[in-house]
Motif scaffolding. Structure first.
Motif, PDB file in Angstrom:
ATOM      1  N   SER A   1      -4.406   3.565  -4.283  1.00 28.95           N
ATOM      2  CA  SER A   1      -5.658   2.849  -4.469  1.00 28.95           C
ATOM      3  C   SER A   1      -5.947   1.901  -3.348  1.00 28.95           C
ATOM      4  O   SER A   1      -6.908   1.392  -3.117  1.00 28.95           O
ATOM      5  CB  SER A   1      -5.879   2.375  -5.871  1.00 28.95           C
ATOM      6  OG  SER A   1      -4.929   1.413  -6.170  1.00 28.95           O
TER       7      SER A   1
ATOM      8  N   THR B   1       0.770  -1.395   0.013  1.00 23.16           N
ATOM      9  CA  THR B   1       0.094  -0.024  -0.105  1.00 23.16           C
ATOM     10  C   THR B   1       0.866   1.337  -0.238  1.00 23.16           C
ATOM     11  O   THR B   1       0.291   2.426  -0.393  1.00 23.16           O
ATOM     12  CB  THR B   1      -0.904  -0.080   1.132  1.00 23.16           C
ATOM     13  OG1 THR B   1      -0.067   0.042   2.259  1.00 23.16           O
ATOM     14  CG2 THR B   1      -1.998  -1.159   1.188  1.00 23.16           C
TER      15      THR B   1
ATOM     16  N   ARG C   1       0.906  -2.023 -16.164  1.00 22.48           N
ATOM     17  CA  ARG C   1       0.365  -0.822 -15.118  1.00 22.48           C
ATOM     18  C   ARG C   1       1.234   0.475 -15.760  1.00 22.48           C
ATOM     19  O   ARG C   1       1.709   0.433 -16.700  1.00 22.48           O
ATOM     20  CB  ARG C   1       0.881  -1.272 -13.809  1.00 22.48           C
ATOM     21  CG  ARG C   1       0.366  -2.264 -13.043  1.00 22.48           C
ATOM     22  CD  ARG C   1       1.178  -2.664 -11.818  1.00 22.48           C
ATOM     23  NE  ARG C   1       2.483  -2.944 -11.941  1.00 22.48           N
ATOM     24  CZ  ARG C   1       3.437  -2.986 -10.957  1.00 22.48           C
ATOM     25  NH1 ARG C   1       3.148  -2.569  -9.885  1.00 22.48           N
ATOM     26  NH2 ARG C   1       4.616  -3.185 -11.299  1.00 22.48           N
TER      27      ARG C   1
ATOM     28  N   GLN D   1      -7.952   4.754 -15.269  1.00 16.03           N
ATOM     29  CA  GLN D   1      -8.787   5.202 -14.379  1.00 16.03           C
ATOM     30  C   GLN D   1      -8.413   5.382 -13.036  1.00 16.03           C
ATOM     31  O   GLN D   1      -8.713   6.436 -12.343  1.00 16.03           O
ATOM     32  CB  GLN D   1     -10.200   4.359 -14.568  1.00 16.03           C
ATOM     33  CG  GLN D   1     -11.025   4.672 -13.517  1.00 16.03           C
ATOM     34  CD  GLN D   1     -12.301   4.047 -13.604  1.00 16.03           C
ATOM     35  OE1 GLN D   1     -12.370   2.937 -14.360  1.00 16.03           O
ATOM     36  NE2 GLN D   1     -13.581   4.230 -12.945  1.00 16.03           N
ATOM     37  N   GLU D   2      -7.627   4.561 -12.435  1.00  7.80           N
ATOM     38  CA  GLU D   2      -6.999   4.669 -11.211  1.00  7.80           C
ATOM     39  C   GLU D   2      -6.442   6.109 -10.913  1.00  7.80           C
ATOM     40  O   GLU D   2      -6.150   6.566 -10.006  1.00  7.80           O
ATOM     41  CB  GLU D   2      -6.297   3.601 -10.746  1.00  7.80           C
ATOM     42  CG  GLU D   2      -5.935   3.330  -9.621  1.00  7.80           C
ATOM     43  CD  GLU D   2      -5.229   1.958  -8.938  1.00  7.80           C
ATOM     44  OE1 GLU D   2      -5.699   1.120  -8.352  1.00  7.80           O
ATOM     45  OE2 GLU D   2      -3.944   1.822  -9.589  1.00  7.80           O
TER      46      GLU D   2
ATOM     47  N   PHE E   1       0.066   2.332 -10.788  1.00 10.48           N
ATOM     48  CA  PHE E   1      -1.254   2.305 -10.790  1.00 10.48           C
ATOM     49  C   PHE E   1      -1.735   1.306 -11.819  1.00 10.48           C
ATOM     50  O   PHE E   1      -0.902   1.093 -12.771  1.00 10.48           O
ATOM     51  CB  PHE E   1      -1.943   3.755 -11.215  1.00 10.48           C
ATOM     52  CG  PHE E   1      -1.533   4.937 -10.295  1.00 10.48           C
ATOM     53  CD1 PHE E   1      -2.737   5.059  -9.375  1.00 10.48           C
ATOM     54  CD2 PHE E   1      -0.474   5.547 -10.407  1.00 10.48           C
ATOM     55  CE1 PHE E   1      -2.371   6.241  -8.336  1.00 10.48           C
ATOM     56  CE2 PHE E   1      -0.364   6.689  -9.521  1.00 10.48           C
ATOM     57  CZ  PHE E   1      -1.323   6.925  -8.763  1.00 10.48           C
ATOM     58  N   THR E   2      -2.742   0.579 -11.402  1.00  8.28           N
ATOM     59  CA  THR E   2      -3.346  -0.522 -12.308  1.00  8.28           C
ATOM     60  C   THR E   2      -3.856  -0.110 -13.466  1.00  8.28           C
ATOM     61  O   THR E   2      -3.941  -0.862 -14.560  1.00  8.28           O
ATOM     62  CB  THR E   2      -4.128  -1.506 -11.390  1.00  8.28           C
ATOM     63  OG1 THR E   2      -5.198  -0.626 -11.139  1.00  8.28           O
ATOM     64  CG2 THR E   2      -3.380  -2.069 -10.174  1.00  8.28           C
ATOM     65  N   SER E   3      -4.468   1.142 -13.554  1.00  2.11           N
ATOM     66  CA  SER E   3      -5.100   1.570 -14.814  1.00  2.11           C
ATOM     67  C   SER E   3      -5.155   2.889 -14.902  1.00  2.11           C
ATOM     68  O   SER E   3      -4.754   3.750 -14.084  1.00  2.11           O
ATOM     69  CB  SER E   3      -6.489   1.239 -14.689  1.00  2.11           C
ATOM     70  OG  SER E   3      -7.317   1.761 -13.553  1.00  2.11           O
TER      71      SER E   3
ATOM     72  N   GLU F   1      -8.634   8.903 -10.837  1.00  4.21           N
ATOM     73  CA  GLU F   1      -9.349   9.130  -9.699  1.00  4.21           C
ATOM     74  C   GLU F   1      -8.448   9.564  -8.446  1.00  4.21           C
ATOM     75  O   GLU F   1      -8.905  10.259  -7.490  1.00  4.21           O
ATOM     76  CB  GLU F   1     -10.139   7.442  -9.436  1.00  4.21           C
ATOM     77  CG  GLU F   1     -10.940   7.372 -10.203  1.00  4.21           C
ATOM     78  CD  GLU F   1     -11.702   5.881  -9.830  1.00  4.21           C
ATOM     79  OE1 GLU F   1     -11.006   5.153  -9.259  1.00  4.21           O
ATOM     80  OE2 GLU F   1     -12.567   5.413 -10.458  1.00  4.21           O
ATOM     81  N   PHE F   2      -7.199   8.874  -8.180  1.00  3.44           N
ATOM     82  CA  PHE F   2      -6.368   9.365  -7.384  1.00  3.44           C
ATOM     83  C   PHE F   2      -6.073  10.942  -7.508  1.00  3.44           C
ATOM     84  O   PHE F   2      -5.997  11.801  -6.554  1.00  3.44           O
ATOM     85  CB  PHE F   2      -4.945   8.729  -7.377  1.00  3.44           C
ATOM     86  CG  PHE F   2      -3.931   9.020  -6.603  1.00  3.44           C
ATOM     87  CD1 PHE F   2      -3.901   8.905  -5.240  1.00  3.44           C
ATOM     88  CD2 PHE F   2      -2.859   9.685  -7.142  1.00  3.44           C
ATOM     89  CE1 PHE F   2      -2.813   9.585  -4.559  1.00  3.44           C
ATOM     90  CE2 PHE F   2      -1.751  10.178  -6.574  1.00  3.44           C
ATOM     91  CZ  PHE F   2      -1.675  10.115  -5.033  1.00  3.44           C
TER      92      PHE F   2
ATOM     93  N   ASN G   1       1.238   2.622  -3.833  1.00  3.61           N
ATOM     94  CA  ASN G   1       0.054   2.426  -4.391  1.00  3.61           C
ATOM     95  C   ASN G   1      -1.300   2.957  -3.712  1.00  3.61           C
ATOM     96  O   ASN G   1      -2.043   2.151  -2.893  1.00  3.61           O
ATOM     97  CB  ASN G   1      -0.624   0.917  -4.959  1.00  3.61           C
ATOM     98  CG  ASN G   1      -1.543   0.805  -5.968  1.00  3.61           C
ATOM     99  OD1 ASN G   1      -2.563   1.860  -5.956  1.00  3.61           O
ATOM    100  ND2 ASN G   1      -1.604  -0.257  -6.726  1.00  3.61           N
TER     101      ASN G   1
END
Length: 254
Positions: free
Chosen positions: A24, A19, A92, A44-45, A40-42, A48-49, A22
């Motif tokens: 998220s 964590t 990623r 969008q992630e 980040f995995t995407s 959003e962050f 990352n």
């Protein structure tokens, strides 16, 4: 510092929690500052962050640039103001540029007025529509929501947003001859494109019980991206007690 989440170790071999690099995966309410080297995995992630960080500080963000590969995967993209993320071999995204300086003072309380942060939740929309049908004016309608929420600062929308929503809701309300209007619309769409499909289910009295339709573009998309499709029946019903249940899929653009 770059940390591989699949192999969470520092260069010296010391283990770290996944964590840490990352956000998220970090469930605390603390707003983490973007740092170069975050994973980040995407796409969008990442958005959003950064949107959460921007809202907390009081500035708006928007996509600035992006480059898409031939397979539809975003190779890299930038967000004002201003970070840049690049796709890595493992799929990623890694932050390669982070600029946190701003040319003006930031006021966190103003962030709720930015379009990216505005939102009217479904129960509130329904309340606004019911009050409108009862003949309550837009200003009084909005003020009742303000009072219930405990003040303007507690809302993520303003009176103009309410007015726009109510006007849209009014346009969507069907009047006399609803069944004929729907049947005519379906017929016209099918004439324009033979791949448009619709079906109407009538009861013994000739009244519409169910409607189903799908446009040509969605049918084509399902052939290529039909791996996972959700069927959501949680939408509110209309005045005819007919619920709206969309089939939703995800294409290569997310």
């Amino acid at each position: 510092m770059d940390i591989d989440l699949n192999h969470p170790t520092l260069s010296g071999g010391e283990e770290v929690e996944e964590t840490e690099n990352n956000p998220s995966l970090n469930e605390s309410d603390e707003i983490e500052e973007p740092k170069k080297g975050m994973w980040f995995t995407s796409k969008q992630e990442v958005h959003e962050f950064y949107a959460k960080y921007a809202k907390n500080l009081g500035f708006a963000i928007a996509y600035r640039t992006q480059n898409v590969r031939s397979d539809g995967k975003v190779k890299y993209f930038g967000i004002e103001s201003r970070i840049r993320a690049i796709l890595q071999p493992d799929g990623r995204y890694k932050l390669t540029t982070v600029v946190l300086d701003h040319t003006h003072d930031l006021i966190p309380s103003d962030s709720r007025h930015f379009p990216m942060n505005k939102r009217i939740r479904t129960p509130v929309k329904r309340r606004l529509e019911i009050n409108d049908e009862a003949g309550i004016g837009v200003s009084r309608n909005f003020h009742s929501i303000v009072v219930e929420a405990g003040g303007y600062e507690a809302l993520t929308f303003d009176e103009r947003d309410v007015r726009n929503h109510i006007e849209n809701a009014r346009r969507l309300r069907l009047g006399v001859g609803d069944a004929e209007s729907v049947a005519f619309y379906f017929h016209r769409m099918q004439q324009e494109n033979s791949n448009f499909y619709s079906a109407i289910d009538f009861d013994v009295d000739g009244r519409i019980r169910n409607l189903f339709w799908v446009d040509a573009r969605s049918r084509a998309a399902y052939k290529a991206f039909g791996d996972v499709v959700s069927f959501d029946t949680t939408y509110l019903t209309n005045k005819y007690d007919m619920s709206f249940a969309p089939f939703v899929g995800v294409n290569h653009h997310g």
